[in-house]
Design an enzyme around this catalytic site. Structure first.
Site, mmCIF file in Angstrom:
data_model
loop_
_atom_site.group_PDB
_atom_site.id
_atom_site.type_symbol
_atom_site.label_atom_id
_atom_site.label_comp_id
_atom_site.label_asym_id
_atom_site.label_seq_id
_atom_site.Cartn_x
_atom_site.Cartn_y
_atom_site.Cartn_z
ATOM 1 C CD GLU A 1 112.417 11.453 30.512
ATOM 2 O OE1 GLU A 1 112.804 12.468 29.909
ATOM 3 O OE2 GLU A 1 113.033 10.968 31.482
ATOM 4 C CE1 TYR B 1 116.670 12.410 27.391
ATOM 5 C CE2 TYR B 1 114.312 12.853 27.256
ATOM 6 C CZ TYR B 1 115.486 12.821 27.976
ATOM 7 O OH TYR B 1 115.484 13.177 29.289
ATOM 8 C CD GLN C 1 111.399 21.482 23.129
ATOM 9 O OE1 GLN C 1 112.255 22.341 23.299
ATOM 10 N NE2 GLN C 1 111.470 20.581 22.190
ATOM 11 C CG ASP D 1 119.385 15.275 28.064
ATOM 12 O OD1 ASP D 1 120.619 15.043 28.148
ATOM 13 O OD2 ASP D 1 118.691 15.629 29.033
#
Ligand code: SF4
Length: 343
Positions: free
Chosen positions: A43, A124, A48, A142
């Site tokens: 994660e 998240y 990004q 997300d």
């Protein structure tokens, strides 16, 4: 927004999406053995980063640090070096700090609230770990989930506003099938990544299209709605790779700016439109790259690169040290510097 037309329960969505996920879910390496450490690592790396690139990095991290204890015990430079190229280096620093905390705790925290307290962990990531590894009923939200939900219910509340974020967070929680948060969260993310894509979604293959509010009109690409883009700050960097007697001058970037703790050659930052003269000792330096554009999330950098060979070490501002050229690969450098000087 047509959410008032949405049904009071969402049970009719559960079976088709969960069946689609069982047959089509992505075969990601951490899913075969979803320990909290492996899921957390995935994660953080994927926050990004594209999945193909992120998966390679994930394997490198798991090979180098098979357990959280290995990661906690590693020197920071080794972690940063392995992270090099992924950008957003604060993620790597937080990952390392969190690993030390978990190692001291003796076990991975087991609830959403405890996981959320770790450095670098937001709602998240805490929801992903607690639902996947500890069967907690937590919804992940997300970019994929925003996209799927906004289209499914034709929600035009902007996702980059506080009311929008609250609305999507509540909806994502309410839609969870009882006892199936882990599969549901992964199914939503896979649907967003594989079918309900930002451009040209494959609605005909979507298990939810009989229930989708935007499908009949073919308006999917109008969702999700955003209020407006943040203006990016532009900066101009001039780098000088100065060598003297087989050494190059590098410094570690300070706190409070991009690339904290990464290493870079001599930097002059130009302000406004004015041209910036090179220092006297760099007379004769060769311009090897001009105006290279490098885009970060909130900044656009334009960089010139010079190479200079000098007989005597010049007086440099505090913080620079002379590093033997054959040892430069032990230092974590920003991607821009690697591109400018081919190192
Ligand atoms: Fe997305 Fe199309 Fe499926 Fe609607 S039908 S959820 S727009 S892929």
């Amino acid at each position: 927004m047509k959410q008032e037309n949405a049904p009071a329960t969402y049970a009719h969505l559960h079976a088709p999406l969960l069946a689609w996920f069982a047959a089509n879910g992505r075969d990601l390496p951490w899913r075969s053995e979803p320990t909290p450490y492996r899921v957390w690592l995935s994660e953080v790396i994927l926050q990004q980063t594209r999945i193909s690139q992120g998966t390679d990095y994930w394997r490198r991290f798991v090979d180098a640090f098979p357990t959280v204890h290995h990661l906690a015990s590693a020197p920071e430079q080794q972690v940063m070096r392995l992270w090099q190229g992924l950008g957003y280096y604060s993620r790597a620093r937080n990952l390392h700090r969190a690993a030390k905390i978990i190692d001291e705790m003796g076990d991975f925290p087991r609830t959403y609230a405890q996981i959320l307290r770790l450095p670098g962990v937001g709602p998240y990531t805490a929801a992903a770990i607690s639902s996947l590894c500890f069967a907690e009923q937590q919804a992940v939200v997300d970019g994929n989930v925003y996209r799927v939900l906004s289209r499914l219910f034709a929600i035009d509340t902007p996702i980059d506003t506080t009311p929008g974020q609250r609305l999507f967070r509540d909806l994502a929680r309410d839609i969870l099938p009882p006892g199936r948060a882990a599969d549901w969260n992964q199914a939503m993310m896979d649907l967003g990544a594989m079918v309900c894509t930002p451009r040209s979604p494959r609605c005909a293959d979507c298990p939810l299209h009989p229930h989708c509010a935007v499908f009949p009109d073919g308006m999917a690409e109008n969702y999700p709605v955003k209020r407006g883009k943040v203006k990016q700050r532009e900066r101009r960097f001039i780098y000088i790779w100065v060598e003297c007697g087989g050494h190059v001058a590098l410094r570690q970037r300070p706190a409070g700016d991009i690339w904290q703790a990464l290493w870079e050659p001599v930097l002059i930052e130009a302000t406004g439109q004015q041209t910036t003269a090179l220092p006297d000792w760099a007379d004769g330096a060769l311009l090897v790259r001009a105006g290279m554009k490098h885009v970060l999330s909130h900044q656009i950098l334009y960089a010139d690169a010079y190479r200079a060979r000098v007989q005597q070490r010049p007086t440099l501002p505090d913080g620079y040290r002379w590093v033997a050229l054959e040892q430069v690969d032990r230092y974590a450098l920003p991607r821009l510097v690697q591109r400018l000087f081919d190192v």
